[in-house]
Design a protein around this motif. Structure first.
Motif, short mmCIF file in Angstrom:
data_model
loop_
_atom_site.label_atom_id
_atom_site.label_comp_id
_atom_site.label_asym_id
_atom_site.label_seq_id
_atom_site.Cartn_x
_atom_site.Cartn_y
_atom_site.Cartn_z
N GLY A 1 -79.73 49.71 27.51
CA GLY A 1 -81.14 49.68 27.13
C GLY A 1 -81.95 49.37 28.36
N ALA A 2 -83.14 50.02 28.53
CA ALA A 2 -83.90 49.85 29.78
C ALA A 2 -85.09 48.91 29.63
N LYS A 3 -85.81 49.01 28.52
CA LYS A 3 -87.03 48.22 28.37
C LYS A 3 -87.07 47.59 26.98
N PRO A 4 -86.54 46.37 26.82
CA PRO A 4 -85.98 45.50 27.85
C PRO A 4 -84.57 45.94 28.25
N LEU A 5 -84.10 45.29 29.31
CA LEU A 5 -82.80 45.63 29.86
C LEU A 5 -81.69 45.03 28.98
N TYR A 6 -80.82 45.92 28.45
CA TYR A 6 -79.70 45.46 27.62
C TYR A 6 -78.38 45.86 28.26
N THR A 7 -77.38 45.01 28.05
CA THR A 7 -76.06 45.31 28.57
C THR A 7 -75.01 45.00 27.51
N THR A 8 -73.74 45.01 27.90
CA THR A 8 -72.65 44.73 26.97
C THR A 8 -72.03 43.37 27.30
N SER B 1 -83.16 57.36 30.58
CA SER B 1 -83.09 58.76 31.00
C SER B 1 -82.64 58.79 32.46
N LYS B 2 -82.55 59.99 33.02
CA LYS B 2 -82.13 60.11 34.42
C LYS B 2 -83.13 59.47 35.38
N ASP B 3 -84.40 59.27 34.93
CA ASP B 3 -85.39 58.59 35.77
C ASP B 3 -84.93 57.18 36.13
N GLU B 4 -84.11 56.61 35.26
CA GLU B 4 -83.66 55.25 35.49
C GLU B 4 -82.80 55.16 36.76
N ILE B 5 -82.12 56.24 37.12
CA ILE B 5 -81.34 56.24 38.37
C ILE B 5 -82.28 56.04 39.56
N GLN B 6 -83.44 56.69 39.51
CA GLN B 6 -84.43 56.53 40.59
C GLN B 6 -84.96 55.10 40.63
N ASN B 7 -85.14 54.50 39.49
CA ASN B 7 -85.64 53.11 39.45
C ASN B 7 -84.69 52.16 40.17
N TRP B 8 -83.38 52.41 40.02
CA TRP B 8 -82.41 51.52 40.65
C TRP B 8 -82.44 51.60 42.17
N LYS B 9 -82.95 52.72 42.71
CA LYS B 9 -82.95 52.88 44.17
C LYS B 9 -83.86 51.86 44.87
N LYS B 10 -84.71 51.20 44.11
CA LYS B 10 -85.58 50.14 44.69
C LYS B 10 -84.77 48.91 45.06
#
Length: 279
Positions: free
Chosen positions: A165-172, A223-232
């Motif tokens: 999940g991205a907004k908010p950030l969710y994990t396992t 989405s694939k946009d999230e890959i770009q977000n991680w580049k920060k």
């Protein structure tokens, strides 16, 4: 005389078995993992309706809404002889309402690991008189995941951040079956210390834990946009070493023995392409 009695009893038995084996011919599935399980058990043609998120299958099926909001009026009109839901994912109130209407409902338990995925699958198969098919699939899946484990067991353990999940950030967290994807690829979930299934985390903590690999699952708002977000976040090893990946939700979150083995294989190819022939 004895032979005649034996023949009559045998015919009655065979008739009973055939009648029972064909007991469920109008099944409605309320969850993708349920639908996938039914297809694996060769019951595609008996499934008459699914949710919009379910795999479509080979035959035409009605759509009865979503996991959380099934169209109950449509379910009633379809006159199913069995409705199958998943404890995790389906709307409990909606399932209980369907039960109160008099329909037979089978609820699949939540799985916390590969062993429980296999156990739940076998229990469903027993309900549908498909035990032998289920046992064959479970045996094949076990061999596949152990084969992958044998090739990764001695490798350095890559530390993985799962983003579901991205907004908010969710994990396992600790109680998700996702941890067994890590086990069979000899990697480590960086949040396996949190006593929850899918906890919310913050980006600062992920950066602090510094994962070697980031696996995003394309579900919900990811989405694939999230890959770009991680580049920060170039301080993170996974970003610095270009190990940020996207995996399809249907390859990870529709847990049957077969799809779990497929998910382990995909994860192994993604993280260790030099060993498993990935990109």
């Amino acid at each position: 005389m004895k032979n005649k009695i034996f023949i009559i009893i045998s015919l009655i038995f065979l008739f009973s078995v055939q009648l029972y084996a064909g007991k469920y011919s109008r099944i409605i599935s309320l969850a993708p993992s349920v639908t996938e399980s039914l297809y694996d058990l060769d019951m595609d043609k008996e499934v008459i309706a699914i949710t919009i998120y379910c795999p479509k299958g080979k035959s035409q099926k009605e759509i009865i809404g979503t996991l959380l909001e099934p169209y109950i009026e449509k379910i009633v009109m379809l006159k199913p002889d069995l409705i199958i839901s998943a404890k995790e994912g389906n709307n409990k109130a909606a399932v209980e309402k369907i039960q109160r209407l008099g329909f037979e409902v089978y609820v699949m338990e939540t799985a916390g690991n590969f062993k429980e995925i296999c156990g739940n699958f076998l229990a469903l198969a027993e309900k549908l008189k498909k035990e032998e098919k289920a046992k064959d699939l479970i045996s094949k899946a076990e061999k596949e995941v152990l084969s992958i484990y044998s090739k990764t067991a001695l490798l350095p353990k890559e530390r993985v951040f799962w983003e579901v999940g991205a907004k908010p950030l969710y994990t396992t967290g600790k109680h998700s079956f996702i941890n067994d994807y890590n086990y069979y690829t000899s990697t480590v979930n960086i949040y396996n210390d949190i006593n929850m299934r899918y906890p919310s985390v913050n980006i600062e903590d992920v950066v602090e834990r510094n994962p070697d690999v980031i696996i995003m699952v394309n579900m919900g708002d990811i989405s694939k946009d999230e890959i770009q977000n991680w580049k920060k976040y170039s301080a993170v090893s996974a970003v610095r070493n270009d190990k940020v990946y996207m995996i399809d939700v249907n390859d990870i979150f529709t847990p049957t023995p077969s799809t779990f083995a497929k998910g382990v294989k995909i994860l192994a190819k993604t993280i260790f392409p030099e060993i498993f022939g990935g990109k």
